[in-house]
Design an enzyme around this catalytic site. Structure first.
Site, PDB file in Angstrom:
ATOM      1  N   ILE A   1       0.863  -1.194   0.000  1.00 51.89           N
ATOM      2  CA  ILE A   1       0.000   0.000   0.000  1.00 51.89           C
ATOM      3  C   ILE A   1       0.899   1.245   0.000  1.00 51.89           C
ATOM      4  CG2 ILE A   1      -1.787   1.290   1.247  1.00 51.89           C
ATOM      5  CD1 ILE A   1      -2.779  -1.343   2.413  1.00 51.89           C
TER       6      ILE A   1
ATOM      7  N   GLU B   1       1.819  -3.899   5.694  1.00 55.94           N
ATOM      8  CA  GLU B   1       0.884  -3.443   4.661  1.00 55.94           C
ATOM      9  C   GLU B   1       1.207  -4.106   3.321  1.00 55.94           C
ATOM     10  OE1 GLU B   1       3.325  -1.652   5.960  1.00 55.94           O
ATOM     11  OE2 GLU B   1       4.191  -0.231   4.523  1.00 55.94           O
TER      12      GLU B   1
END
Lengths: 205, 329
Positions: B190, B233
């Site tokens: 991300i 992430e």
């Protein structure tokens, strides 16, 4: 240590092969699937070096089903033994359990005891027929431990002789090898001889 | 106590035992049927006496039980019948209600030879109700299955965890190698997630992770495809039997899907919503042999390139020229 003639040896092998044949057909009936069982060889071992023989020097856990047999001339403690992981394989093949728990559950231990009961009764049943004598027996009990622990439950007569059956079991595509140990004292073995000779005479006719 | 009184007492005691007790004579005829048997078979002793088991239970399914009885009478060898290998051989029921529904009790049976003199052979059948133990084990099994599946799920996002990826990825890789089929991996990160956390707080960060994980999962549909949380992430996608073109296609859909979520993120590149960068690598068994770890490294390297060429894009690792071609979007 102890000698049977080749003929006596063959006769005893044949008797046990008949026995496990009965056991295999009984188990096949339960499973609805063909199970084959044979005794490719039998051997006599000294009590003392049995433990190391059974586990090739490795200290692995063995699962055993034990019954005591008592007759006029045939007294023995018998134990069917598999390496623990093999007994898991057998039971789960037979009952179709898919879950790989590390140990046999209570119900699976019962099932293993029954399998042992069928095999041991069949072997001794054929022997009793040959001896033409009744042999009484205890109910089977389930044991687990390394080979020393299992064998020490027999008491410690170091000069006892152990008759070992090597058993091959074939189920589905699996081949499983186990052992049956009969702990015998010297007099039992001496008494066994003439009966074997008689059996041989009857066989040859 | 007189012998007669003692025998009378023993008979009554056996009648009252809280387990099934049946005695058969050498012709397999029932000579004793205790109270417990009456209670659970709904057959009185009177009706049972002098009959064989198959006579009172025509649907006696167990060859094994009959063999065990013969063996006890003829060879005097005892047998056990475990519940696991013998499904309820006798017509016994926990209650009238279950009898009505033909639900048999779970039974463990022992068949024992009884000899009162050298000539007289009897056989005793002992039955215990093991329903409780059977239930206990089935609960145990269920829990084990649940635990096992939980051990493979990421607690926050509900998709597969790293451990599951390690197992499934390795397995798919071996499968591809054995069968000479291609396989692809996508590593996903991300963009500016640390900044997102710092700006909107960890709770909002968790929400963002769940949304992205769900979006990624929506884009794979075949049963052996797997989206897993790789770390913080980072996500990873295992695509068995998929070549670079197929993997790029899925990667494009994933990138577009995440962008279309429109999760607000004031960050230092053009788009003001949460976006992802993706690195794609393919394993082709017809080319140079590589390990699974090398495949992961290639995807990781491609992801690194995507991040450093402005993010929100996909980079495919190209083996032939040993260089990556970038397809920025």
């Amino acid at each position: 240590m102890f000698d049977l003639t080749e003929l006596q040896y063959d006769a005893l092998s044949e008797i046990f092969n008949i026995g496990v044949g009965h056991a295999a057909s009984a188990l096949s009936d339960i499973l609805n699937e063909e199970m084959r069982m044979s005794v490719p060889r039998i051997s006599f071992q000294n009590r003392a070096n049995l433990a190391s023989k059974l586990c090739n020097g490795e200290n692995r856990r063995i699962c055993g089903v034990r019954q005591s047999f008592e007759g006029a001339i045939f007294n023995t403690d018998a134990m069917l033994m598999f390496p623990e992981e093999k007994s898991l394989e057998i039971v789960r093949l037979m009952v179709g359990g898919s879950l790989s728990m590390q140990e046999l559950t209570e119900m699976e231990q019962e099932a293993m005891s029954e399998i042992g009961n069928i095999i041991l009764n069949a072997c001794v049943g054929v022997l009793a027929d040959m001896l033409k004598q009744d042999i009484q027996s205890s109910l089977p009990s389930y044991h687990i431990g390394n080979s020393d622990e299992l064998l020490s439950s027999y008491g410690d007569h170091a000069d006892d002789i152990v008759l070992i059956l090597h058993i091959d079991i074939a189920l589905e595509k699996h081949e499983i090898e186990g052992h049956v140990a009969f702990i015998l004292d010297m007099s039992t073995i001496q008494d066994l001889r003439p009966h074997l000779d008689q059996y041989i005479t009857e066989m040859i006719g | 106590m007189l012998t007669e009184d003692r025998n009378n007492l023993f008979g009554h005691a056996l009648k009252a035992v809280n387990a099934g007790v049946v005695l058969l004579d050498e012709n397999q005829k029932i000579v004793f049927w205790n109270n417990w048997m009456e209670r659970h078979s709904f057959i009185s002793e009177e009706d049972a006496l002098d009959k064989t088991l198959p006579e009172i239970s025509p649907d006696l399914q167990s060859v094994r039980l009959l063999t065990a009885i013969r063996q006890a009478l003829a060879n005097r060898l005892p047998s056990i019948l475990s519940q696991t290998l013998n499904k309820s051989p006798l017509p016994l029921f926990a209650s009238q209600e279950e009898a009505g529904k033909s639900i048999r009790m779970q039974q463990a049976i022992q068949v024992l030879p009884i000899q009162t003199s050298p000539e007289s052979h009897y056989c005793m059948i002992q039955v215990t109700d093991v329903s409780a133990a059977v239930n206990r084990e089935s609960i145990l099994r269920q829990q084990a299955v649940e635990l096992r599946s939980k051990a493979h799920v990421d607690g926050l996002t509900g998709i597969a965890n790293r451990r599951r990826f390690d197992e499934h990825g390795e397995e798919s890789f071996r499968h591809a190698k054995r069968n000479g089929t291609t396989m692809s991996l996508i590593l996903i990160d991300i963009d500016f997630f640390k900044l997102y956390n710092d700006t909107y707080g960890h709770q909002q960060g968790d929400y963002c992770l769940i949304e992205v994980a769900t979006a990624l999962s929506d884009e794979v549909r075949r049963p052996f495809d797997l989206v897993a949380r790789y770390g913080g992430e980072e996500f990873v996608v295992v695509l068995p039997e998929t070549d670079a073109e197929g993997a790029m296609h899925i990667a494009c859909r994933m990138r577009a899907h995440v962008e279309s979520l429109g999760i607000q993120h004031a960050k230092p590149n053009k788009v003001n919503t949460v976006t992802i960068s993706l690195g794609v690598a393919m394993f082709d068994p017809s080319k140079r042999a590589i390990s699974f770890n090398e495949l992961i490294n290639r995807a990781d390297h491609a992801l690194y390139k995507a991040k450093h060429s402005g993010r929100n894009q996909i980079v495919l690792h190209e083996e032939s020229e040993n260089e990556e071609s970038s397809s920025a979007i």
